[in-house]
Motif scaffolding. Structure first.
Motif, mmCIF file in Angstrom:
data_model
loop_
_atom_site.group_PDB
_atom_site.id
_atom_site.type_symbol
_atom_site.label_atom_id
_atom_site.label_comp_id
_atom_site.label_asym_id
_atom_site.label_seq_id
_atom_site.Cartn_x
_atom_site.Cartn_y
_atom_site.Cartn_z
ATOM 1 N N ILE A 158 0.839 -1.200 0.000
ATOM 2 C CA ILE A 158 0.000 0.000 0.000
ATOM 3 C C ILE A 158 0.873 1.248 0.000
ATOM 4 C CG2 ILE A 158 -1.757 1.272 1.292
ATOM 5 C CD1 ILE A 158 -2.306 -1.677 2.532
ATOM 6 N N ASN A 159 0.620 2.140 -0.990
ATOM 7 C CA ASN A 159 1.361 3.392 -1.118
ATOM 8 C C ASN A 159 0.497 4.556 -0.661
ATOM 9 O OD1 ASN A 159 4.038 3.469 -1.973
ATOM 10 N ND2 ASN A 159 3.447 2.708 -4.008
ATOM 11 N N ILE A 160 1.004 5.322 0.317
ATOM 12 C CA ILE A 160 0.277 6.524 0.733
ATOM 13 C C ILE A 160 1.080 7.738 0.270
ATOM 14 C CG2 ILE A 160 -0.700 7.790 2.691
ATOM 15 C CD1 ILE A 160 -0.562 5.086 4.224
ATOM 16 N N ASP A 161 0.515 8.486 -0.708
ATOM 17 C CA ASP A 161 1.199 9.682 -1.218
ATOM 18 C C ASP A 161 0.595 10.898 -0.534
ATOM 19 O OD1 ASP A 161 2.193 11.832 -2.564
ATOM 20 O OD2 ASP A 161 2.117 10.857 -4.532
ATOM 21 N N MET A 162 1.309 11.422 0.449
ATOM 22 C CA MET A 162 0.746 12.518 1.246
ATOM 23 C C MET A 162 0.763 13.837 0.493
ATOM 24 S SD MET A 162 2.067 11.707 5.056
ATOM 25 C CE MET A 162 1.966 10.083 5.762
ATOM 26 N N ALA A 163 1.585 13.926 -0.576
ATOM 27 C CA ALA A 163 1.572 15.158 -1.359
ATOM 28 C C ALA A 163 0.342 15.195 -2.252
ATOM 29 C CB ALA A 163 2.844 15.256 -2.186
ATOM 30 N N ALA A 164 0.107 14.081 -2.933
ATOM 31 C CA ALA A 164 -1.053 14.022 -3.830
ATOM 32 C C ALA A 164 -2.332 13.658 -3.076
ATOM 33 C CB ALA A 164 -0.800 13.009 -4.938
ATOM 34 N N ARG A 165 -2.168 13.279 -1.832
ATOM 35 C CA ARG A 165 -3.292 12.826 -1.000
ATOM 36 C C ARG A 165 -4.040 11.669 -1.668
ATOM 37 N NH1 ARG A 165 -4.179 16.228 3.057
ATOM 38 N NH2 ARG A 165 -6.311 15.554 3.395
ATOM 39 N N THR A 166 -3.264 10.672 -2.131
ATOM 40 C CA THR A 166 -3.884 9.483 -2.745
ATOM 41 C C THR A 166 -3.310 8.236 -2.090
ATOM 42 O OG1 THR A 166 -2.167 9.435 -4.435
ATOM 43 C CG2 THR A 166 -4.253 10.571 -4.989
ATOM 44 N N ILE A 167 -4.069 7.144 -2.194
ATOM 45 C CA ILE A 167 -3.617 5.844 -1.692
ATOM 46 C C ILE A 167 -3.798 4.820 -2.815
ATOM 47 C CG2 ILE A 167 -4.142 3.990 -0.051
ATOM 48 C CD1 ILE A 167 -4.820 6.201 1.973
ATOM 49 N N LEU A 194 -7.979 9.870 8.011
ATOM 50 C CA LEU A 194 -7.828 8.826 9.030
ATOM 51 C C LEU A 194 -6.596 7.972 8.764
ATOM 52 C CD1 LEU A 194 -9.004 7.050 11.362
ATOM 53 C CD2 LEU A 194 -10.296 5.832 9.606
ATOM 54 N N ILE A 195 -6.465 7.562 7.495
ATOM 55 C CA ILE A 195 -5.311 6.711 7.151
ATOM 56 C C ILE A 195 -4.003 7.491 7.331
ATOM 57 C CG2 ILE A 195 -4.161 5.479 5.260
ATOM 58 C CD1 ILE A 195 -7.013 4.942 4.146
ATOM 59 N N GLU A 196 -3.989 8.746 6.858
ATOM 60 C CA GLU A 196 -2.764 9.539 6.946
ATOM 61 C C GLU A 196 -2.349 9.716 8.397
ATOM 62 O OE1 GLU A 196 -2.562 13.313 4.673
ATOM 63 O OE2 GLU A 196 -1.347 14.048 6.345
ATOM 64 N N TYR A 197 -3.345 9.988 9.266
ATOM 65 C CA TYR A 197 -3.022 10.220 10.664
ATOM 66 C C TYR A 197 -2.410 8.980 11.286
ATOM 67 C CZ TYR A 197 -3.242 12.312 15.262
ATOM 68 O OH TYR A 197 -2.889 12.839 16.465
ATOM 69 N N LEU A 198 -3.024 7.831 11.016
ATOM 70 C CA LEU A 198 -2.507 6.593 11.610
ATOM 71 C C LEU A 198 -1.179 6.190 10.985
ATOM 72 C CD1 LEU A 198 -5.832 4.572 11.923
ATOM 73 C CD2 LEU A 198 -4.424 5.475 13.793
ATOM 74 N N ALA A 199 -1.080 6.389 9.633
ATOM 75 C CA ALA A 199 0.136 5.943 8.937
ATOM 76 C C ALA A 199 1.340 6.776 9.356
ATOM 77 C CB ALA A 199 -0.064 6.037 7.425
#
Lengths: 216, 486
Positions: A131-140, A156-161
């Motif tokens: 699973i890729n979390i791109d915090m700049a593009a705000r996509t998963i 929610l995912i960003e906070y936990l990740a």
């Protein structure tokens, strides 16, 4: 992610609030210095956007008082672009500095960077298994396929990740995902967690009964 | 330092004067000393001659026939030679009686005497008489007595009735030696005095001009951009100290003006930045995704507000710049201030009614030279402030009357008043009493600054008195002109 915008100029405050909300942040606002300081001290915001010229109490004062209690990342907004002002702001404990008039996209990018740095994950891309979390593009994306998420689910995912391996309590999640204006039913969080599990995978967010949630 | 510098010029004049004065003084001293010594010698010779005559066989002369003395010139040395009296030679001829009767000067050998027969033969002479001092010269002289300088000798002569001649003389060599030494001493002293005077003068001039150097250095620093520098007025009493004080005052004023200008520019840019930030934020937010027509409309309305605010601000900045430019921007005409005030009331009346404010007036006709448009703006602005900043039901009173050669305009209300700490800043540019509420609501913070600039452009004054909870009164005084009825 919950933000505070302290700005006395109504039109600008509304614009900022709307723009940040649309980026998926929970946003509180304060129209003057006193209320700004009160809110900043009362909640653990993920970042504060703070205007310098404020009625009641100016931005410098808020910053220096806040710094005695909290490390909340602060982005100063000011209409003065003198180097001395910038130095003063940074020396007083501001984390970043933006001069009015600013580019909205730049402001949002700086807020994102502030939040990442404060959470200790300066790299905008976090990879957990496939699973890729791109915090700049705000996509998963899962296996390079983008997953459609609501702003709240992503938050929610960003906070936990960004706190990977740490158990985050329900209260903390409520505090950081919902603004004071959001109607937060007690089971709203459960609904979001459930949806994320459906979209990404059953074990992605784990429940620690009586403690909270964690992404390992 | 350049030779054209003030210090050098002072020094040159000072040196010139010093040389002239010291030279003249020393020369005069030398001349006086020389004349005095010769006079003493002449007197001694004369007084010796009289008692000498009976001793060597002459007769004393009748009194009052002195011929006066010659100018005693030093002999040309080369032609005459240095004729020392021969010392140990014997006197020729015999004296009458004991040598003790001879006068003191002759006994001591300082003076010599010679007597000639009418045939110009030496009849008698002292041992120390100079060998060649023999020539008689009766043909040259008609009086019985005369003085002469012959080579290195000064002589007093007596011509007897028989044609014989008696002389008492003295060698001038010691006197000339003395004068020679004196001349050397005086020249030396002169050189020392002039050198000392010049160096003291150089030092004094340098000291007196040192503030100038300091002033120059400070002014250079200031022109280099460091406006905080000031001249240290070390000696406030002197002319240069006063100059330093005046210059410091000027520098203070320039610094204040520049600071004011800088602050004004910063404030103006700050005031413009905020509406621009609103515009950009709204537009960028709007463009970030598809919006509904209602959302677009709302954005456009916000943008309009921001643009309107910038328009107001820019207009007021231009207005202020015009008034700041001074007299030239005002359109002068003779007018009735009462009429201007009535027009202002008429203009503001609808707003007053809407806000339920009672407008009162007590207006008399006062003639003045003024820019009617600008002054009308001032009245309207003050009335507008009184209506806007107070609640409903307040009373606002405009009065115009004449007081001496002044027109006095008062705009008073019984409203909320202004905090005393704000009063002194009220006319400052971009100053707002209520910072929270006032911004962006048609209040640029420049209104009163413009009023003040206009009134001052008219040669008048504006002041404000206020008490919290009681009300505020603005008083404008303008120069009035002689009233003509009608």
């Amino acid at each position: 992610m919950r933000l505070l915008v302290v700005e006395d100029e109504e039109d600008l405050r509304n614009g900022l609030e709307q723009a940040l909300r649309e980026e998926g942040y929970a946003v509180d606002v304060a129209p003057d210095g006193k209320e700004g300081l009160y809110k900043a001290e009362a909640w653990d915001y993920d970042a504060i956007v703070l205007d310098v010229m404020l009625p009641e109490m100016d931005g410098w004062e808020i910053l220096s008082r806040l710094r005695k209690k909290k490390k909340t990342p602060v982005l100063m907004l000011t209409a003065r672009d003198g180097v001395r002002d910038r130095i003063k702001g940074l020396d007083l404990g501001a984390d970043d500095y933006l001069v009015k008039p600013f580019n909205l996209a730049e402001l949002i990018a700086r807020v994102r960077a502030l939040i990442r740095r404060a959470a200790g994950t300066p790299n905008p891309v976090v990879t957990i298994d496939s699973i890729n979390i791109d915090m700049a593009a705000r996509t998963i994306s899962v296996d390079d396929a983008l997953v459609a998420l609501t702003a709240r689910e992503y938050a929610l995912i960003e906070y936990l990740a960004s706190r990977r391996g740490k158990v985050v309590s329900r209260t903390e999640l409520y505090d950081h995902l919902f603004s004071e204006e959001d109607e937060s039913y007690s089971n709203l969080l459960d609904v979001h967690v459930c949806n994320v599990r459906k979209k990404i995978g059953k074990d992605f967010i784990q429940t620690r009964r009586g403690h909270g949630y964690v992404i390992d | 330092m350049l030779p054209q510098s003030i210090r050098w010029r002072i020094q040159a004049w000072h040196g010139f004067l010093l040389v002239c004065v010291v030279g003249a003084l020393l020369f005069a001293f030398y001349g006086y000393d020389r004349a005095e010594r010769l006079r003493e010698i002449d007197a001694e010779l004369q007084s010796t001659l009289t008692p000498l005559l009976p001793a060597i066989g002459g007769r004393p002369p009748p009194m009052g026939m002195d011929r006066g003395r010659d100018d005693a010139q030093p002999p040309p040395r080369d032609s005459e030679g240095r004729d020392e009296p021969p010392e140990n030679s014997h006197p020729r001829g015999k004296i009458n009686g004991s040598p003790d009767r001879l006068p003191e000067g002759i006994k001591s050998g300082r003076l010599y005497y010679i007597a000639w027969t009418p045939e110009n033969i030496v009849r008698i002479s002292s041992a120390n008489a100079p060998a060649e001092a023999l020539a008689s010269f009766q043909s040259e002289v008609s009086a019985t007595r005369s003085l002469r300088t012959r080579g290195w000798f000064r002589e007093a002569l007596h011509y007897g009735p028989d044609g014989g001649c008696t002389a008492v003389g003295i060698s001038l060599a010691p006197v000339y030696q003395h004068l020679h030494r004196l001349a050397f001493f005086l020249v030396g002293a002169g050189i020392v005095i002039i050198a000392l005077g010049l160096s003291i003068g150089w030092w004094v001039a340098g000291r007196a001009l040192r503030p100038l150097i300091e002033i120059t250095a400070t002014a250079q620093k200031i022109s280099g951009g460091d406006l905080s520098k000031r001249i240290n007025p070390s000696d406030a009493e002197s002319e240069l100290g006063q100059l330093a004080t005046v210059l410091n005052g000027t520098f203070d004023k320039i610094e204040r003006m520049l600071e004011e200008q800088l602050r004004f520019t910063a404030d103006a840019s700050h005031e413009l930045r905020t509406p621009i930030a609103v515009l950009l934020t709204q537009i960028q937010l709007s463009l970030s995704r598809e919006r509904t027509p209602e959302e677009y409309k709302k954005t456009l309305e916000t943008c309009e507000r921001a643009a309107e605010r910038m328009r107001l601000l820019v207009n007021q900045l231009i207005e202020l710049a015009r008034v700041d430019a001074g007299d030239a921007s005002l359109v002068w005409e003779k007018c009735d201030l009462g009429r201007v005030a009535r027009d202002a009331i008429e203009f503001i009346d609808p707003l007053a009614q809407k806000k339920k404010v009672t407008l009162q007036h007590s207006i008399e006709s006062v003639r003045a030279r003024a820019d009617v448009m600008k002054l009308g703006q001032v009245f309207i602005n003050l009335l507008n402030n009184a209506i806007h900043h107070n609640g409903e039901g307040v009373e606002v009173c405009l009065s115009v009357h004449r007081s001496g050669d002044k027109a006095v305009v008062r705009i008073a209300d019984n409203g909320v008043g202004i905090p005393s700490d704000a009063l002194s800043h009220l006319f400052d540019r971009f100053y707002r009493v209520d910072k929270a509420r006032a911004r962006g609501k048609g209040n640029s913070g420049l209104g009163l600054a413009i009023c003040k600039a206009i009134v001052e452009g008219h040669g008048g004054t504006i002041r404000v008195e206020s008490e919290l909870g009681k009300g505020t009164e603005f008083t404008i005084e303008l120069p009035a002109v002689e009233s003509r009825k009608g």
